[in-house]
Scaffold this motif. Structure first.
Motif, PDB file in Angstrom:
ATOM      1  N   HIS A  26       0.809  -1.222   0.000  1.00 39.52           N
ATOM      2  CA  HIS A  26       0.000   0.000   0.000  1.00 39.52           C
ATOM      3  C   HIS A  26       0.842   1.271   0.000  1.00 39.52           C
ATOM      4  CE1 HIS A  26      -3.818  -2.106   0.856  1.00 39.52           C
ATOM      5  NE2 HIS A  26      -3.016  -2.986   1.423  1.00 39.52           N
ATOM      6  N   ARG A  31       1.183   2.720  -5.370  1.00 40.14           N
ATOM      7  CA  ARG A  31      -0.066   3.339  -5.845  1.00 40.14           C
ATOM      8  C   ARG A  31       0.179   4.127  -7.120  1.00 40.14           C
ATOM      9  NH1 ARG A  31      -0.653   4.886  -0.593  1.00 40.14           N
ATOM     10  NH2 ARG A  31      -0.528   7.092  -1.115  1.00 40.14           N
ATOM     11  N   ALA A  37      -5.141   1.158  -5.564  1.00 35.99           N
ATOM     12  CA  ALA A  37      -4.984   1.358  -4.120  1.00 35.99           C
ATOM     13  C   ALA A  37      -3.777   0.618  -3.572  1.00 35.99           C
ATOM     14  CB  ALA A  37      -6.246   0.903  -3.394  1.00 35.99           C
ATOM     15  N   CYS A  38      -3.434  -0.501  -4.194  1.00 33.56           N
ATOM     16  CA  CYS A  38      -2.278  -1.270  -3.751  1.00 33.56           C
ATOM     17  C   CYS A  38      -1.801  -2.154  -4.901  1.00 33.56           C
ATOM     18  CB  CYS A  38      -2.610  -2.120  -2.522  1.00 33.56           C
ATOM     19  SG  CYS A  38      -3.884  -3.355  -2.782  1.00 33.56           S
ATOM     20  N   HIS A 117      -9.059   4.263   0.705  1.00 33.98           N
ATOM     21  CA  HIS A 117      -9.123   2.802   0.556  1.00 33.98           C
ATOM     22  C   HIS A 117      -9.404   2.146   1.905  1.00 33.98           C
ATOM     23  CE1 HIS A 117      -8.270  -1.180  -0.932  1.00 33.98           C
ATOM     24  NE2 HIS A 117      -7.352  -1.349   0.001  1.00 33.98           N
TER      25      HIS A 117
END
Length: 131
Positions: A26, A31, A37-38, A117
């Motif tokens: 993450h 990103r 988001a990851c 997120h």
């Protein structure tokens, strides 16, 4: 054996289905690199990753004694990073065509995860790296 490729298909590779570890990262770099988001990443010894087509289009970024990133020169898709003194590869699991036997089972760098997120599984979470 698993096969993978970049978005445009110019660079193709195969990797043994023998990942030592797999995780979701993450961090802000992942990103930005993925636009997600990851990043879902599988770690494996570098000699178990082989480029099978388009090796002339494989772009190596940030080369150092520790490692480098591998992307397609045409479509800029991230494929894998060579890490840990160039002994391991961190393969972008999203670049694979098949399903690896070892799937992500923990989250790293959750201290810097995107504020928008939410992690919804019960996998272990680490602010940075696992101990």
């Amino acid at each position: 054996m698993l096969s993978g490729s970049c978005y445009c298909g110019a660079v193709q590779f195969e990797v043994d289905d023998a990942f030592s570890y797999a995780f979701y990262c993450h961090c802000s770099r992942c990103r930005r690199r993925t636009g997600a988001a990851c990043a879902a990443i599988g770690g494996i010894e570098i000699d178990k990753v082989r480029v099978t087509a388009g090796s002339e289009l494989l772009l190596r970024l940030g080369e150092s004694e520790n490692g480098y990133r591998c992307l397609c020169k045409q479509c800029c898709s991230p494929l894998y990073d060579v890490v840990r003194g160039q002994a391991f590869a961190h393969v972008q699991l999203g670049a694979l065509d098949g399903v690896p036997a070892k799937r992500p089972d923990h989250h790293i760098h959750v201290a810097s995860m995107a504020a928008w997120h939410q992690i919804t599984d019960s996998y272990p979470r680490f602010d940075e790296f696992p101990p």
